[in-house]
Scaffold this motif. Sequence first.
Motif, PDB file in Angstrom:
ATOM      1  N   ASN A 125       1.263 -10.676  11.465  1.00 45.04           N
ATOM      2  CA  ASN A 125       1.963 -11.554  12.397  1.00 45.04           C
ATOM      3  C   ASN A 125       2.122 -10.804  13.723  1.00 45.04           C
ATOM      4  N   LYS A 126       2.598 -11.506  14.729  1.00 51.48           N
ATOM      5  CA  LYS A 126       2.695 -10.936  16.073  1.00 51.48           C
ATOM      6  C   LYS A 126       3.619  -9.713  16.111  1.00 51.48           C
ATOM      7  N   ASN A 127       4.773  -9.817  15.499  1.00 48.90           N
ATOM      8  CA  ASN A 127       5.728  -8.721  15.509  1.00 48.90           C
ATOM      9  C   ASN A 127       5.140  -7.459  14.869  1.00 48.90           C
ATOM     10  N   MET A 128       4.499  -7.619  13.714  1.00 51.62           N
ATOM     11  CA  MET A 128       3.917  -6.458  13.030  1.00 51.62           C
ATOM     12  C   MET A 128       2.756  -5.876  13.840  1.00 51.62           C
ATOM     13  N   ALA A 129       1.968  -6.734  14.466  1.00 49.15           N
ATOM     14  CA  ALA A 129       0.840  -6.246  15.267  1.00 49.15           C
ATOM     15  C   ALA A 129       1.324  -5.441  16.467  1.00 49.15           C
ATOM     16  N   TYR A 130       2.378  -5.907  17.114  1.00 48.20           N
ATOM     17  CA  TYR A 130       2.871  -5.237  18.321  1.00 48.20           C
ATOM     18  C   TYR A 130       3.757  -4.030  18.018  1.00 48.20           C
ATOM     19  N   LYS A 131       4.571  -4.120  16.988  1.00 51.02           N
ATOM     20  CA  LYS A 131       5.622  -3.112  16.798  1.00 51.02           C
ATOM     21  C   LYS A 131       5.461  -2.199  15.581  1.00 51.02           C
ATOM     22  N   PHE A 132       4.512  -2.491  14.690  1.00 44.92           N
ATOM     23  CA  PHE A 132       4.453  -1.712  13.457  1.00 44.92           C
ATOM     24  C   PHE A 132       3.072  -1.107  13.213  1.00 44.92           C
ATOM     25  N   PHE A 133       2.065  -1.928  13.100  1.00 50.18           N
ATOM     26  CA  PHE A 133       0.735  -1.429  12.759  1.00 50.18           C
ATOM     27  C   PHE A 133       0.096  -0.672  13.918  1.00 50.18           C
ATOM     28  N   ASP A 134      -0.791   0.252  13.570  1.00 51.56           N
ATOM     29  CA  ASP A 134      -1.691   0.864  14.534  1.00 51.56           C
ATOM     30  C   ASP A 134      -2.947   0.001  14.506  1.00 51.56           C
ATOM     31  N   ALA A 191       7.225   2.790   4.165  1.00 53.06           N
ATOM     32  CA  ALA A 191       5.875   2.948   4.719  1.00 53.06           C
ATOM     33  C   ALA A 191       5.903   2.914   6.241  1.00 53.06           C
ATOM     34  N   GLN A 192       5.027   3.683   6.822  1.00 57.38           N
ATOM     35  CA  GLN A 192       4.877   3.726   8.276  1.00 57.38           C
ATOM     36  C   GLN A 192       3.667   2.881   8.687  1.00 57.38           C
ATOM     37  N   GLY A 193       3.778   2.218   9.810  1.00 56.21           N
ATOM     38  CA  GLY A 193       2.744   1.296  10.247  1.00 56.21           C
ATOM     39  C   GLY A 193       1.371   1.919  10.422  1.00 56.21           C
ATOM     40  N   ALA A 194       1.318   3.125  10.963  1.00 59.09           N
ATOM     41  CA  ALA A 194       0.022   3.788  11.150  1.00 59.09           C
ATOM     42  C   ALA A 194      -0.632   4.046   9.796  1.00 59.09           C
ATOM     43  N   ASP A 195       0.172   4.433   8.803  1.00 57.22           N
ATOM     44  CA  ASP A 195      -0.359   4.668   7.457  1.00 57.22           C
ATOM     45  C   ASP A 195      -0.867   3.374   6.846  1.00 57.22           C
ATOM     46  N   VAL A 196      -0.056   2.325   6.934  1.00 51.72           N
ATOM     47  CA  VAL A 196      -0.437   1.048   6.323  1.00 51.72           C
ATOM     48  C   VAL A 196      -1.712   0.505   6.973  1.00 51.72           C
ATOM     49  N   ALA A 212       0.805  -1.217   0.000  1.00 52.89           N
ATOM     50  CA  ALA A 212       0.000   0.000   0.000  1.00 52.89           C
ATOM     51  C   ALA A 212       0.839   1.270   0.000  1.00 52.89           C
ATOM     52  N   ILE A 213       0.337   2.289  -0.692  1.00 55.91           N
ATOM     53  CA  ILE A 213       0.975   3.600  -0.672  1.00 55.91           C
ATOM     54  C   ILE A 213      -0.017   4.731  -0.395  1.00 55.91           C
ATOM     55  N   SER A 214      -1.306   4.426  -0.384  1.00 52.90           N
ATOM     56  CA  SER A 214      -2.318   5.425  -0.049  1.00 52.90           C
ATOM     57  C   SER A 214      -3.667   4.736   0.152  1.00 52.90           C
ATOM     58  N   GLU A 215      -4.585   5.439   0.798  1.00 49.91           N
ATOM     59  CA  GLU A 215      -5.933   4.908   0.963  1.00 49.91           C
ATOM     60  C   GLU A 215      -6.635   4.788  -0.377  1.00 49.91           C
ATOM     61  N   ASP A 254      -3.187  -8.323   3.226  1.00 51.90           N
ATOM     62  CA  ASP A 254      -1.903  -8.880   3.665  1.00 51.90           C
ATOM     63  C   ASP A 254      -0.775  -7.952   3.235  1.00 51.90           C
ATOM     64  N   TRP A 255      -0.303  -7.122   4.177  1.00 52.10           N
ATOM     65  CA  TRP A 255       0.830  -6.235   3.909  1.00 52.10           C
ATOM     66  C   TRP A 255       2.026  -6.760   4.674  1.00 52.10           C
ATOM     67  N   GLU A 256       3.111  -6.959   3.951  1.00 53.07           N
ATOM     68  CA  GLU A 256       4.338  -7.424   4.579  1.00 53.07           C
ATOM     69  C   GLU A 256       5.466  -6.475   4.221  1.00 53.07           C
ATOM     70  N   ASN A 257       6.360  -6.271   5.156  1.00 55.66           N
ATOM     71  CA  ASN A 257       7.447  -5.319   4.981  1.00 55.66           C
ATOM     72  C   ASN A 257       8.294  -5.681   3.770  1.00 55.66           C
ATOM     73  N   PRO A 258       8.409  -4.772   2.796  1.00 54.14           N
ATOM     74  CA  PRO A 258       9.218  -5.067   1.616  1.00 54.14           C
ATOM     75  C   PRO A 258      10.710  -5.128   1.963  1.00 54.14           C
TER      76      PRO A 258
END
Length: 154
Positions: free
Chosen positions: A94-103, A66-71, A17-20, A46-50
């Motif tokens: 995944n657990k790591n992305m849920a805890y440390k990246f996404f809002d 990309a920033q987690g809050a944006d994604v 993703a790059i925008s809504e 399904d967004w995964e860190n490139p």
Amino acid sequence: GAMDAGIPVGLYFFYQAISEAVAEAEADLVLSVLDGRELTYPIAFDWENPVPGENLPAEDLRAYDAQGADVARYGAAFCKRIAEGGYKPCFYTNKNMAYKFFDMDAVKEYPIWLAEYQKAPSLYYDFRIWQYTDSGTLPGISTPVDMNICFQPY
């Protein structure tokens, strides 16, 4: 032919993703490809860190910074459009992305499909589907497959 064979079907859309607006457009693409076909399970964002590599430098990865809050906002826009199209959306992480990246607040109204490869899941967010391995085997398929358990009837 999976539905005709009695196999429940869902899908996840691997996304950078790059925008809504792009998220909504790509959800529209998914909806147009499905063309009203029935699904048993959700359509997951399904967004995964490139990860750049020798043949794919960072500057060629549109979502590299990309920033987690944006994604998460993009994921919510994708899921909302999928729901408007009459399908069940969910947010794959995944657990790591849920805890440390996404809002995760941005996607709290959508079920989570968790990828966590261990004997028991440990995510403290409520999740509906658990992908417990990416190295499962099934008769007739020669490559490893993802294996999942669904905790909610669809």
